[in-house]
Enzyme design. Structure first.
Site, PDB file in Angstrom:
ATOM      1  N   CYS A 100      -6.749  -3.161  -8.876  1.00  0.00           N
ATOM      2  CA  CYS A 100      -5.556  -2.326  -8.765  1.00  0.00           C
ATOM      3  C   CYS A 100      -5.418  -1.506 -10.042  1.00  0.00           C
ATOM      4  CB  CYS A 100      -4.328  -3.225  -8.585  1.00  0.00           C
ATOM      5  SG  CYS A 100      -2.785  -2.317  -8.443  1.00  0.00           S
ATOM      6  N   HIS A 142      -2.950  -3.616   0.829  1.00  0.00           N
ATOM      7  CA  HIS A 142      -2.760  -3.608  -0.620  1.00  0.00           C
ATOM      8  C   HIS A 142      -1.741  -2.534  -1.017  1.00  0.00           C
ATOM      9  CE1 HIS A 142      -4.323  -3.765  -4.913  1.00  0.00           C
ATOM     10  NE2 HIS A 142      -3.632  -2.639  -4.890  1.00  0.00           N
ATOM     11  N   GLU A 143      -1.935  -1.309  -0.500  1.00  0.00           N
ATOM     12  CA  GLU A 143      -1.051  -0.206  -0.908  1.00  0.00           C
ATOM     13  C   GLU A 143       0.377  -0.430  -0.415  1.00  0.00           C
ATOM     14  OE1 GLU A 143      -1.974   1.613  -3.195  1.00  0.00           O
ATOM     15  OE2 GLU A 143      -4.083   1.083  -3.018  1.00  0.00           O
ATOM     16  N   HIS A 146       2.643  -2.679  -2.420  1.00  0.00           N
ATOM     17  CA  HIS A 146       3.322  -2.072  -3.584  1.00  0.00           C
ATOM     18  C   HIS A 146       4.740  -1.625  -3.221  1.00  0.00           C
ATOM     19  CE1 HIS A 146       0.292  -1.904  -6.744  1.00  0.00           C
ATOM     20  NE2 HIS A 146      -0.627  -1.469  -5.896  1.00  0.00           N
TER      21      HIS A 146
HETATM   22 NI    NI Z   1      -2.724  -1.416  -6.356  1.00  0.00          NI
END
Ligand code: NI
Length: 177
Positions: A100, A142-143, A146
């Site tokens: 990341c 993953h995105e 966030h």
């Molecule tokens: Ni990330």
């Protein structure tokens, strides 16, 4: 537009849930997306979420081009995804290595749904509805994490599988995300 500094783990802004975008085709949204593209490109990232550049809105971008240096890496089409909604398809979970831009120089083994449907909007407000699997599904999860204030180290099951990229993969030349 501009390359923005990427917030790093420890910055409390990365832990805040993001707000949905209410209006499309605005200067605010267009400028944000341009900054995100410039920033991701400058760092060779696979994806970037708005909170990583300090903007608390539900916007992510991602994409991985075919790279001759990594013939096994799957291609993911460049996508701008606003107000995403994720729905897992099936129960299959797979562990895979992630990095990341907010956790530079490190890698961790993270469980993710193998297959999922994602829905949302592009930058003009047009609907996006895709069902994807494997690496594409991993990048999206993953995105979108966030946007909920979740960084991948929080999902690692066994912290022995978390460390510096150069130590974990000494023979490989790997970009930071
Ligand atoms: Ni990330």
């Amino acid at each position: 537009m501009a390359i923005k500094p990427v917030l790093r783990m420890g910055d409390p802004r990365l832990l805040e849930p993001s707000r949905p975008v209410r209006k499309f085709r605005t200067d605010e949204l267009n400028n944000l997306i341009a900054d995100m593209r410039d920033t991701m490109k400058s760092l060779n990232g696979a994806g970037l979420a708005a909170p990583q550049i300090g903007v608390n809105l539900q916007v992510v971008i991602f994409g991985v081009e075919k790279n001759p240096r990594y013939p096994d890496a799957e291609e993911v089409p460049f996508t701008i995804l606003v107000n995403p909604k994720l729905t897992p398809v099936g129960d299959d979970i797979e562990e895979g290595w992630e990095g990341c831009l907010s956790v530079p120089g490190m890698r961790g083994l993270v469980p993710r749904f193998l297959k999922l449907r994602y829905q949302g909007f592009d930058e003009t407000g047009k609907k996006i509805d895709r069902t994807v699997s494997d690496f594409h599904a991993r990048v999206v999860q993953h995105e979108c994490d966030h946007l909920a204030g979740i960084l991948y180290p929080m999902r690692i099951r066994d912290l022995r599988n978390f460390g510096f990229t150069a130590e974990l993969f000494p023979d490989e030349e790997i970009a930071d995300e």
